[in-house]
Design a protein around this motif. Structure first.
Motif, PDB file in Angstrom:
ATOM      1  N   ILE A   1      -5.048   0.678  -8.678  1.00 17.09           N
ATOM      2  CA  ILE A   1      -5.172   1.958  -7.974  1.00 17.09           C
ATOM      3  C   ILE A   1      -4.200   2.984  -8.540  1.00 17.09           C
ATOM      4  O   ILE A   1      -4.580   4.126  -8.827  1.00 17.09           O
ATOM      5  CB  ILE A   1      -4.943   1.771  -6.459  1.00 17.09           C
ATOM      6  CG1 ILE A   1      -6.076   0.949  -5.845  1.00 17.09           C
ATOM      7  CG2 ILE A   1      -4.826   3.126  -5.764  1.00 17.09           C
ATOM      8  CD1 ILE A   1      -5.847   0.568  -4.387  1.00 17.09           C
TER       9      ILE A   1
ATOM     10  N   LYS B   1     -11.733  -8.531   0.519  1.00 13.51           N
ATOM     11  CA  LYS B   1     -10.515  -9.280   0.200  1.00 13.51           C
ATOM     12  C   LYS B   1      -9.601  -9.392   1.416  1.00 13.51           C
ATOM     13  O   LYS B   1      -8.759 -10.287   1.494  1.00 13.51           O
ATOM     14  CB  LYS B   1      -9.762  -8.607  -0.948  1.00 13.51           C
ATOM     15  CG  LYS B   1     -10.515  -8.649  -2.276  1.00 13.51           C
ATOM     16  CD  LYS B   1      -9.777  -7.869  -3.356  1.00 13.51           C
ATOM     17  CE  LYS B   1     -10.511  -7.938  -4.680  1.00 13.51           C
ATOM     18  NZ  LYS B   1      -9.865  -7.098  -5.724  1.00 13.51           N
TER      19      LYS B   1
ATOM     20  N   LEU C   1     -15.194   1.748  -3.755  1.00 11.43           N
ATOM     21  CA  LEU C   1     -13.956   1.143  -3.299  1.00 11.43           C
ATOM     22  C   LEU C   1     -13.163   0.637  -4.493  1.00 11.43           C
ATOM     23  O   LEU C   1     -13.710  -0.024  -5.380  1.00 11.43           O
ATOM     24  CB  LEU C   1     -14.250  -0.032  -2.358  1.00 11.43           C
ATOM     25  CG  LEU C   1     -13.030  -0.771  -1.812  1.00 11.43           C
ATOM     26  CD1 LEU C   1     -12.320   0.074  -0.772  1.00 11.43           C
ATOM     27  CD2 LEU C   1     -13.444  -2.119  -1.219  1.00 11.43           C
TER      28      LEU C   1
ATOM     29  N   VAL D   1      -4.575  -4.901   2.142  1.00 13.77           N
ATOM     30  CA  VAL D   1      -4.337  -3.562   1.614  1.00 13.77           C
ATOM     31  C   VAL D   1      -3.552  -3.672   0.305  1.00 13.77           C
ATOM     32  O   VAL D   1      -2.929  -4.714   0.061  1.00 13.77           O
ATOM     33  CB  VAL D   1      -3.550  -2.710   2.645  1.00 13.77           C
ATOM     34  CG1 VAL D   1      -4.379  -2.488   3.896  1.00 13.77           C
ATOM     35  CG2 VAL D   1      -2.202  -3.323   2.993  1.00 13.77           C
TER      36      VAL D   1
ATOM     37  N   ALA E   1      -6.512  -0.479  -0.090  1.00 14.02           N
ATOM     38  CA  ALA E   1      -7.904  -0.256  -0.457  1.00 14.02           C
ATOM     39  C   ALA E   1      -8.111   1.250  -0.468  1.00 14.02           C
ATOM     40  O   ALA E   1      -7.741   1.927   0.496  1.00 14.02           O
ATOM     41  CB  ALA E   1      -8.846  -0.921   0.540  1.00 14.02           C
TER      42      ALA E   1
ATOM     43  N   THR F   1      -9.557  -1.538  -5.249  1.00 11.66           N
ATOM     44  CA  THR F   1      -8.507  -2.346  -4.630  1.00 11.66           C
ATOM     45  C   THR F   1      -7.505  -2.785  -5.701  1.00 11.66           C
ATOM     46  O   THR F   1      -7.709  -2.545  -6.892  1.00 11.66           O
ATOM     47  CB  THR F   1      -9.092  -3.582  -3.928  1.00 11.66           C
ATOM     48  OG1 THR F   1      -9.717  -4.437  -4.908  1.00 11.66           O
ATOM     49  CG2 THR F   1     -10.114  -3.192  -2.868  1.00 11.66           C
ATOM     50  N   GLU F   2      -6.447  -3.450  -5.237  1.00  9.72           N
ATOM     51  CA  GLU F   2      -5.343  -3.940  -6.054  1.00  9.72           C
ATOM     52  C   GLU F   2      -4.428  -2.776  -6.446  1.00  9.72           C
ATOM     53  O   GLU F   2      -4.812  -1.881  -7.204  1.00  9.72           O
ATOM     54  CB  GLU F   2      -5.808  -4.700  -7.288  1.00  9.72           C
ATOM     55  CG  GLU F   2      -6.748  -5.858  -6.987  1.00  9.72           C
ATOM     56  CD  GLU F   2      -6.127  -6.906  -6.050  1.00  9.72           C
ATOM     57  OE1 GLU F   2      -4.883  -7.086  -6.063  1.00  9.72           O
ATOM     58  OE2 GLU F   2      -6.888  -7.552  -5.312  1.00  9.72           O
TER      59      GLU F   2
ATOM     60  N   ASN G   1     -13.130  -3.887   2.913  1.00  8.57           N
ATOM     61  CA  ASN G   1     -12.581  -4.613   1.767  1.00  8.57           C
ATOM     62  C   ASN G   1     -12.703  -6.108   2.037  1.00  8.57           C
ATOM     63  O   ASN G   1     -11.916  -6.670   2.804  1.00  8.57           O
ATOM     64  CB  ASN G   1     -11.105  -4.240   1.537  1.00  8.57           C
ATOM     65  CG  ASN G   1     -10.502  -5.007   0.370  1.00  8.57           C
ATOM     66  OD1 ASN G   1     -11.214  -5.599  -0.435  1.00  8.57           O
ATOM     67  ND2 ASN G   1      -9.178  -4.991   0.282  1.00  8.57           N
TER      68      ASN G   1
ATOM     69  N   SER H   1       0.816  -1.213   0.000  1.00 11.89           N
ATOM     70  CA  SER H   1       0.000   0.000   0.000  1.00 11.89           C
ATOM     71  C   SER H   1       0.847   1.259   0.000  1.00 11.89           C
ATOM     72  O   SER H   1       0.339   2.355  -0.292  1.00 11.89           O
ATOM     73  CB  SER H   1      -0.943   0.004   1.201  1.00 11.89           C
ATOM     74  OG  SER H   1      -0.243  -0.286   2.400  1.00 11.89           O
TER      75      SER H   1
END
Length: 203
Positions: free
Chosen positions: A69, A49, A62, A52, A54, A64-65, A47, A11
């Motif tokens: 992002i 999933k 939202l 992080v 997110a 993610t990934e 999230n 992240s």
């Protein structure tokens, strides 16, 4: 926007990109062991999933990934040059590196952080890294960045993944270009600010 993060995790890459792009955003730390956020929320409710990064967008959606992002963020600030234009070979090159870093480097580091990984799994991960790191080292041996003459989102991701090496005793000394690359990226004000915000800045 709000970025859910864990200090020093992958992240950190979108965190750096948020700062490079000059966006207003907030941060919320996630404890990945108990899946609780800094404010006491169940992260699985944010999230599903469970990991992080997110990113909650301004409209409440939202995303993610990490590679998705950082590309989204770069496209919201095209003037910053963090991602080449759609349809260009240079953009495909950045996406090529994001994929390589994610599937060949990031995932090879993962068993080294996993206490449940067997010695055989860890040995296989180290062997894979020994085969894949030279590819990145060669790319930055003759130029300052992975693609073209400027910093892109792929450089942020590679910087973060390389930062894990000393944490799991992966020796990068055989590839001095990687150390030079990391030092060059670390000197960027956005990276310094992100490291400080996550409590990772030394000194």
């Amino acid at each position: 926007m709000k970025l859910y993060y864990s200090p020093g995790a992958c992240s950190l890459s979108p965190h750096i990109v948020l700062r490079e792009a000059g966006f207003d955003f907030s941060l919320e730390r996630v404890n990945l062991r108990n899946r609780q956020t800094e404010s006491g929320q169940d992260f699985a409710g944010i999230n599903p999933k469970g990991y992080v990064p997110a990113l909650v967008l301004d409209n409440g959606e939202l995303l993610t990934e990490g590679p998705a992002i950082v590309q989204y963020l770069a496209d919201q600030a095209p003037e910053k040059g963090l991602l080449p234009p759609v349809g260009t070979l240079e953009r495909a090159r950045v996406q090529e590196w994001l994929t390589f870093i994610g599937t060949e480097l990031h995932k090879s580091f993962s068993p080294l952080f996993n206490p449940a990984a067997t010695p055989e799994m860890q040995e296989a991960a180290r062997a894979m890294l020994a085969r894949r790191l030279p590819v990145a080292a060669a790319a930055v041996a003759s130029r300052p960045y992975l693609v073209g003459d400027g910093f892109t989102v792929a450089d942020a991701y590679l910087f973060v993944v390389l930062s894990w090496a000393p944490l799991v005793n992966v020796d990068l000394s055989g590839w001095p270009s990687l150390a030079e690359f990391s030092a060059r990226i670390a000197a960027r004000p956005s990276v310094q600010a992100a490291l400080e915000a996550e409590g990772l800045k030394k000194g």
